[in-house]
Write a protein that holds these residues in place. Structure first.
Motif, PDB file in Angstrom:
ATOM      1  N   ASP A  80      38.094  26.107  69.083  1.00  0.00           N
ATOM      2  CA  ASP A  80      39.096  26.586  70.040  1.00  0.00           C
ATOM      3  C   ASP A  80      40.268  25.609  70.132  1.00  0.00           C
ATOM      4  O   ASP A  80      41.435  26.013  70.202  1.00  0.00           O
ATOM      5  CB  ASP A  80      38.475  26.785  71.428  1.00  0.00           C
ATOM      6  CG  ASP A  80      37.510  27.964  71.466  1.00  0.00           C
ATOM      7  OD1 ASP A  80      37.564  28.801  70.543  1.00  0.00           O
ATOM      8  OD2 ASP A  80      36.720  28.042  72.431  1.00  0.00           O
ATOM      9  N   GLN A  84      44.219  26.333  69.287  1.00  0.00           N
ATOM     10  CA  GLN A  84      45.253  26.098  70.290  1.00  0.00           C
ATOM     11  C   GLN A  84      46.322  25.128  69.784  1.00  0.00           C
ATOM     12  O   GLN A  84      47.510  25.306  70.049  1.00  0.00           O
ATOM     13  CB  GLN A  84      44.638  25.571  71.589  1.00  0.00           C
ATOM     14  CG  GLN A  84      43.957  26.656  72.382  1.00  0.00           C
ATOM     15  CD  GLN A  84      43.359  26.124  73.676  1.00  0.00           C
ATOM     16  OE1 GLN A  84      43.356  24.931  73.916  1.00  0.00           O
ATOM     17  NE2 GLN A  84      42.852  27.026  74.488  1.00  0.00           N
ATOM     18  N   ARG A  89      46.182  32.267  69.999  1.00  0.00           N
ATOM     19  CA  ARG A  89      45.700  32.754  71.296  1.00  0.00           C
ATOM     20  C   ARG A  89      44.315  33.356  71.093  1.00  0.00           C
ATOM     21  O   ARG A  89      44.147  34.565  71.169  1.00  0.00           O
ATOM     22  CB  ARG A  89      46.673  33.791  71.853  1.00  0.00           C
ATOM     23  CG  ARG A  89      48.090  33.310  72.093  1.00  0.00           C
ATOM     24  CD  ARG A  89      48.217  32.528  73.340  1.00  0.00           C
ATOM     25  NE  ARG A  89      47.612  33.271  74.437  1.00  0.00           N
ATOM     26  CZ  ARG A  89      47.965  33.163  75.683  1.00  0.00           C
ATOM     27  NH1 ARG A  89      48.928  32.351  76.007  1.00  0.00           N
ATOM     28  NH2 ARG A  89      47.367  33.837  76.616  1.00  0.00           N
ATOM     29  N   ASP A  91      41.835  33.305  72.980  1.00  0.00           N
ATOM     30  CA  ASP A  91      41.266  33.904  74.186  1.00  0.00           C
ATOM     31  C   ASP A  91      41.621  35.382  74.313  1.00  0.00           C
ATOM     32  O   ASP A  91      40.975  36.116  75.066  1.00  0.00           O
ATOM     33  CB  ASP A  91      41.690  33.129  75.428  1.00  0.00           C
ATOM     34  CG  ASP A  91      43.203  33.007  75.545  1.00  0.00           C
ATOM     35  OD1 ASP A  91      43.895  33.188  74.528  1.00  0.00           O
ATOM     36  OD2 ASP A  91      43.677  32.718  76.661  1.00  0.00           O
ATOM     37  N   GLN A  92      42.618  35.853  73.577  1.00  0.00           N
ATOM     38  CA  GLN A  92      42.981  37.273  73.640  1.00  0.00           C
ATOM     39  C   GLN A  92      42.098  38.134  72.746  1.00  0.00           C
ATOM     40  O   GLN A  92      42.066  39.354  72.896  1.00  0.00           O
ATOM     41  CB  GLN A  92      44.446  37.470  73.246  1.00  0.00           C
ATOM     42  CG  GLN A  92      45.407  36.917  74.284  1.00  0.00           C
ATOM     43  CD  GLN A  92      46.856  37.140  73.876  1.00  0.00           C
ATOM     44  OE1 GLN A  92      47.146  37.522  72.755  1.00  0.00           O
ATOM     45  NE2 GLN A  92      47.766  36.902  74.807  1.00  0.00           N
ATOM     46  N   LEU A  93      41.376  37.514  71.803  1.00  0.00           N
ATOM     47  CA  LEU A  93      40.475  38.275  70.933  1.00  0.00           C
ATOM     48  C   LEU A  93      39.206  38.629  71.700  1.00  0.00           C
ATOM     49  O   LEU A  93      38.710  37.848  72.496  1.00  0.00           O
ATOM     50  CB  LEU A  93      40.127  37.468  69.686  1.00  0.00           C
ATOM     51  CG  LEU A  93      41.283  37.136  68.748  1.00  0.00           C
ATOM     52  CD1 LEU A  93      40.789  36.235  67.631  1.00  0.00           C
ATOM     53  CD2 LEU A  93      41.900  38.397  68.183  1.00  0.00           C
ATOM     54  N   LYS A  94      38.667  39.811  71.412  1.00  0.00           N
ATOM     55  CA  LYS A  94      37.449  40.264  72.082  1.00  0.00           C
ATOM     56  C   LYS A  94      36.220  39.855  71.271  1.00  0.00           C
ATOM     57  O   LYS A  94      36.306  39.593  70.073  1.00  0.00           O
ATOM     58  CB  LYS A  94      37.479  41.788  72.264  1.00  0.00           C
ATOM     59  CG  LYS A  94      38.657  42.279  73.079  1.00  0.00           C
ATOM     60  CD  LYS A  94      38.571  41.769  74.495  1.00  0.00           C
ATOM     61  CE  LYS A  94      39.774  42.248  75.295  1.00  0.00           C
ATOM     62  NZ  LYS A  94      40.073  41.419  76.408  1.00  0.00           N
ATOM     63  N   ARG A  98      36.424  37.731  67.834  1.00  0.00           N
ATOM     64  CA  ARG A  98      36.504  36.288  68.043  1.00  0.00           C
ATOM     65  C   ARG A  98      35.424  35.573  67.223  1.00  0.00           C
ATOM     66  O   ARG A  98      35.696  34.555  66.592  1.00  0.00           O
ATOM     67  CB  ARG A  98      36.331  35.967  69.525  1.00  0.00           C
ATOM     68  CG  ARG A  98      36.443  34.469  69.816  1.00  0.00           C
ATOM     69  CD  ARG A  98      36.176  34.140  71.248  1.00  0.00           C
ATOM     70  NE  ARG A  98      37.146  34.844  72.100  1.00  0.00           N
ATOM     71  CZ  ARG A  98      37.114  34.805  73.422  1.00  0.00           C
ATOM     72  NH1 ARG A  98      36.173  34.126  74.038  1.00  0.00           N
ATOM     73  NH2 ARG A  98      38.004  35.450  74.131  1.00  0.00           N
TER      74      ARG A  98
END
Length: 156
Positions: A80, A84, A89, A91-94, A98
């Motif tokens: 992660d 970053q 991004r 955190d936007q993947l489901k 992800r």
């Protein structure tokens, strides 16, 4: 005068039982002597130290492999952080998307870290050669370890 067949058979059976008992006692004595590690080390020190050396080598290779794999393993938070830093991004993947992205990223990082394939092939062949040599030495030491030096000349 003549003894009966059953008396002779009983006498022969008793003699055979006595021989079997003596052979079993001799066998038990030899087993207890051969199982004693101090005696074995005295009789065949090279075989014992070779076996111990082979075991130490196997344990060392296993530990080195685990340490190397642990260093290579990337945690979820580390991946992660990499994403970053690169401006992603994640955190936007489901869920599954992800997970697949992380696996793909892990695979790509592993390929970059392993270096050229020729170098990897060299190390794999060297490891295979060392393993083969260790196996040969272990077989020779095991055969020396199990060889019986104390058999009478007429047997064996």
């Amino acid at each position: 005068m003549g003894e009966s067949a059953s008396a002779r058979t009983e006498r022969e059976l008793a003699a055979l039982r006595g021989e079997i008992d003596r052979d079993l006692a001799t066998l038990r004595e030899r087993i207890s002597m051969d199982v004693d590690p101090r005696r074995l080390a005295r009789r065949q020190p090279v075989a014992v130290f070779g076996t111990l050396g082979s075991l130490a080598a196997v344990v060392g290779v296993a530990l080195a492999s685990r340490v190397r794999n642990a260093r290579r393993a990337r945690g979820e938070t580390e991946l992660d952080q990499i994403v970053q830093r690169l401006g992603g991004r994640l955190d936007q993947l489901k869920g599954r998307t992800r997970k697949r992205f992380r696996e793909a990223l892990r695979k790509e990082i592993a390929e970059v870290e392993t270096g050229p394939r020729a170098k990897q092939m060299f190390w794999e062949s060297a490891t295979a050669a060392l393993t083969s040599a260790a196996a040969l030495l272990a077989q020779r030491f095991a055969s020396r370890l199990t060889a019986d030096d104390e058999l009478p000349e007429g047997r064996g």
